[in-house]
Design a protein around this motif. Structure first.
Motif, PDB file in Angstrom:
ATOM      1  N   ASN A  17      -5.294   5.987  -6.770  1.00  0.00           N
ATOM      2  CA  ASN A  17      -6.069   4.895  -6.991  1.00  0.00           C
ATOM      3  C   ASN A  17      -5.646   3.758  -5.992  1.00  0.00           C
ATOM      4  OD1 ASN A  17      -7.875   6.015  -8.679  1.00  0.00           O
ATOM      5  ND2 ASN A  17      -7.088   4.801 -10.655  1.00  0.00           N
ATOM      6  N   ALA A  18      -4.262   3.340  -5.880  1.00  0.00           N
ATOM      7  CA  ALA A  18      -3.905   2.432  -4.936  1.00  0.00           C
ATOM      8  C   ALA A  18      -4.145   2.992  -3.403  1.00  0.00           C
ATOM      9  CB  ALA A  18      -2.497   2.429  -5.197  1.00  0.00           C
ATOM     10  N   LEU A  19      -3.942   4.502  -3.251  1.00  0.00           N
ATOM     11  CA  LEU A  19      -4.301   4.907  -1.839  1.00  0.00           C
ATOM     12  C   LEU A  19      -5.708   4.775  -1.638  1.00  0.00           C
ATOM     13  CD1 LEU A  19      -1.934   7.760  -1.923  1.00  0.00           C
ATOM     14  CD2 LEU A  19      -1.233   5.679  -0.780  1.00  0.00           C
ATOM     15  N   LEU A  20      -6.543   4.992  -2.572  1.00  0.00           N
ATOM     16  CA  LEU A  20      -8.044   4.980  -2.267  1.00  0.00           C
ATOM     17  C   LEU A  20      -8.400   3.649  -2.052  1.00  0.00           C
ATOM     18  CD1 LEU A  20      -9.261   7.535  -5.287  1.00  0.00           C
ATOM     19  CD2 LEU A  20      -9.291   7.851  -2.639  1.00  0.00           C
ATOM     20  N   ALA A  21      -7.780   2.576  -2.838  1.00  0.00           N
ATOM     21  CA  ALA A  21      -8.393   1.191  -2.726  1.00  0.00           C
ATOM     22  C   ALA A  21      -7.725   0.657  -1.153  1.00  0.00           C
ATOM     23  CB  ALA A  21      -7.484   0.082  -3.592  1.00  0.00           C
ATOM     24  N   PHE A  22      -6.560   0.949  -0.884  1.00  0.00           N
ATOM     25  CA  PHE A  22      -6.179   0.658   0.391  1.00  0.00           C
ATOM     26  C   PHE A  22      -6.993   1.401   1.481  1.00  0.00           C
ATOM     27  CE2 PHE A  22      -3.466   1.980   3.997  1.00  0.00           C
ATOM     28  CZ  PHE A  22      -3.194   0.684   4.560  1.00  0.00           C
ATOM     29  N   GLU A  23      -7.192   2.625   1.551  1.00  0.00           N
ATOM     30  CA  GLU A  23      -8.174   3.365   2.340  1.00  0.00           C
ATOM     31  C   GLU A  23      -9.304   2.635   2.611  1.00  0.00           C
ATOM     32  OE1 GLU A  23     -10.930   5.522   4.694  1.00  0.00           O
ATOM     33  OE2 GLU A  23     -11.043   5.174   2.293  1.00  0.00           O
ATOM     34  N   ALA A  24      -9.932   2.192   1.665  1.00  0.00           N
ATOM     35  CA  ALA A  24     -11.540   1.560   1.559  1.00  0.00           C
ATOM     36  C   ALA A  24     -11.113   0.139   2.147  1.00  0.00           C
ATOM     37  CB  ALA A  24     -11.969   1.417   0.293  1.00  0.00           C
ATOM     38  N   ALA A  25     -10.296  -0.531   1.827  1.00  0.00           N
ATOM     39  CA  ALA A  25      -9.911  -2.040   2.306  1.00  0.00           C
ATOM     40  C   ALA A  25      -9.562  -2.076   3.823  1.00  0.00           C
ATOM     41  CB  ALA A  25      -8.903  -2.621   1.445  1.00  0.00           C
ATOM     42  N   GLY A  26      -8.659  -1.084   4.147  1.00  0.00           N
ATOM     43  CA  GLY A  26      -8.238  -0.951   5.523  1.00  0.00           C
ATOM     44  C   GLY A  26      -9.457  -0.563   6.255  1.00  0.00           C
ATOM     45  N   ARG A  27     -10.225   0.300   5.824  1.00  0.00           N
ATOM     46  CA  ARG A  27     -11.564   0.897   6.793  1.00  0.00           C
ATOM     47  C   ARG A  27     -12.355  -0.396   6.998  1.00  0.00           C
ATOM     48  NH1 ARG A  27     -15.380   3.303   4.103  1.00  0.00           N
ATOM     49  NH2 ARG A  27     -13.682   4.395   2.700  1.00  0.00           N
ATOM     50  N   HIS A  28     -12.761  -1.067   5.952  1.00  0.00           N
ATOM     51  CA  HIS A  28     -13.550  -2.313   6.014  1.00  0.00           C
ATOM     52  C   HIS A  28     -12.961  -3.496   6.237  1.00  0.00           C
ATOM     53  CE1 HIS A  28     -17.010  -0.178   4.038  1.00  0.00           C
ATOM     54  NE2 HIS A  28     -16.204   0.285   3.304  1.00  0.00           N
ATOM     55  N   CYS A  29     -11.689  -3.592   6.202  1.00  0.00           N
ATOM     56  CA  CYS A  29     -10.928  -4.866   6.502  1.00  0.00           C
ATOM     57  C   CYS A  29     -11.839  -5.925   5.737  1.00  0.00           C
ATOM     58  CB  CYS A  29     -10.821  -5.224   7.931  1.00  0.00           C
ATOM     59  SG  CYS A  29      -9.212  -4.372   8.725  1.00  0.00           S
ATOM     60  N   HIS A  30     -12.305  -5.748   4.663  1.00  0.00           N
ATOM     61  CA  HIS A  30     -13.051  -6.633   3.824  1.00  0.00           C
ATOM     62  C   HIS A  30     -13.021  -6.232   2.266  1.00  0.00           C
ATOM     63  CE1 HIS A  30     -16.526  -9.021   2.546  1.00  0.00           C
ATOM     64  NE2 HIS A  30     -16.599  -9.774   3.685  1.00  0.00           N
ATOM     65  N   MET A  31     -12.229  -7.018   1.460  1.00  0.00           N
ATOM     66  CA  MET A  31     -12.207  -6.786   0.190  1.00  0.00           C
ATOM     67  C   MET A  31     -13.211  -6.506  -0.613  1.00  0.00           C
ATOM     68  SD  MET A  31      -8.843  -6.225  -0.310  1.00  0.00           S
ATOM     69  CE  MET A  31      -7.321  -6.768   0.232  1.00  0.00           C
ATOM     70  N   ARG A  32     -14.318  -7.316  -0.548  1.00  0.00           N
ATOM     71  CA  ARG A  32     -15.465  -7.290  -1.356  1.00  0.00           C
ATOM     72  C   ARG A  32     -16.439  -5.998  -1.079  1.00  0.00           C
ATOM     73  NH1 ARG A  32     -20.539  -8.196  -0.349  1.00  0.00           N
ATOM     74  NH2 ARG A  32     -20.320  -9.580   1.560  1.00  0.00           N
TER      75      ARG A  32
END
Length: 304
Positions: A17-32
């Motif tokens: 889950n941490a890797l999935l969260a980082f990948e999504a945040a890194g791709r968007h560069c936007h936490m929300r």
């Protein structure tokens, strides 16, 4: 002295889950946006990333001018994770019978098929037994292609506006023979080849090759002619004489000792091998699997 063991090597200690969260945040560069994509709260996503940073001992994000940005280590990790996820996705797709099972219709010359494509197809079928093949023979320099082909490997550029045509490689010819014909020792001069039987294909490449070296191939006392190059190459394997062959077609034979290069010289002929496919959006998954295997083979084999 052995290098210190990296604390990051054991992936099992890092929650997925941490890797999935980082990948999504890194791709968007936007936490929300990343949190919305993952259907979690902003705080839960931030917690996953903070835990990952703590586990790695590395800052993955930074804020500049109120904008979220990846750090240099974050960029490297994102690239690795996305590559790994892509491979996992391919593996998952390969289990779907609706995507893999079925027929791939291929058009190619008999020489390409017998000398390097068939081993590729055998390897694909071992890995994906759900795939079947329908192989149709094309003539060298054939311009029009049958409409039912999923793709074609053509000697010479085909004239087919409905296809995407890409050059794969230029043919790079060299004289080859069974090692027993020369007792394992290459000849020293091109003219020495005229002392041996020449095995011709329907394109008459030997005469062009000798002309390139300012010699006349007709000076050889013994000629055997075949319609196709694969027949001349097979005759060379059997010790009947010298064949002129493209390096891609005989490299496995040379490596395994069935053939040897008769002289340390070669040159590029005018013909090239082309791949003719549909548009990317029209290529089905099983066909793409086969194409990937072919391109991987040629990446390893084609001379630079």
């Amino acid at each position: 002295m052995k290098p210190n063991k990296s604390p990051y090597l054991d992936l099992r200690q890092i929650p997925l889950n941490a890797l999935l969260a980082f990948e999504a945040a890194g791709r968007h560069c936007h936490m929300r946006r990343a949190a919305q994509e993952m259907f979690v709260s902003h705080s839960a996503l931030s917690r996953h990333i903070k835990q990952l940073e703590a586990r790695l001992g590395t800052q993955l994000f930074e804020r500049k001018n109120n904008k979220l940005r990846l750090t240099a280590p974050g960029n490297r990790l994102l690239a690795s994770i996305q590559s790994a996820f892509s491979e996992l996705n391919k593996g998952i797709h390969s289990l779907d019978p609706d995507l893999v099972a079925g027929e791939v219709v291929i058009g190619t010359t008999a020489t390409i098929m017998l000398n390097w494509l068939l081993p590729v197809l055998a390897k694909v079928q071992q890995q994906y037994p759900e795939i079947s093949f329908n192989v149709q023979t094309l003539e060298p320099l054939q311009q029009s292609l049958p409409s039912d082909l999923d793709f074609a490997l053509c000697l010479g550029r085909p004239d087919d506006p409905s296809r995407v045509v890409t050059k794969l490689y230029d043919e790079y010819y060299l004289p080859v023979c069974n090692p027993t014909l020369l007792k394992g020792q290459p000849v020293q001069h091109v003219k020495d080849l005229l002392n041996y039987p020449l095995l011709h294909d329907g394109l008459g490449q030997w005469y062009k090759w000798f002309n390139h070296h300012n010699l006349d191939g007709h000076d050889s006392k013994h000629h055997t002619s075949f319609e196709y190059a694969f027949q001349a190459i097979e005759a060379a394997r059997l010790g009947m004489g010298m064949a002129l062959a493209d390096i891609v077609e005989v490299e496995d034979d040379i490596n395994q000792g069935r053939l040897m290069q008769a002289i340390d010289t070669a040159h590029t002929e005018g013909q090239s091998v082309y791949l003719a496919t549909h548009e990317d959006s029209q290529i089905n998954y099983r066909t793409q699997l086969v194409l990937n295997s072919i391109l991987e083979k040629l990446t390893k084999k084609t001379p630079s």
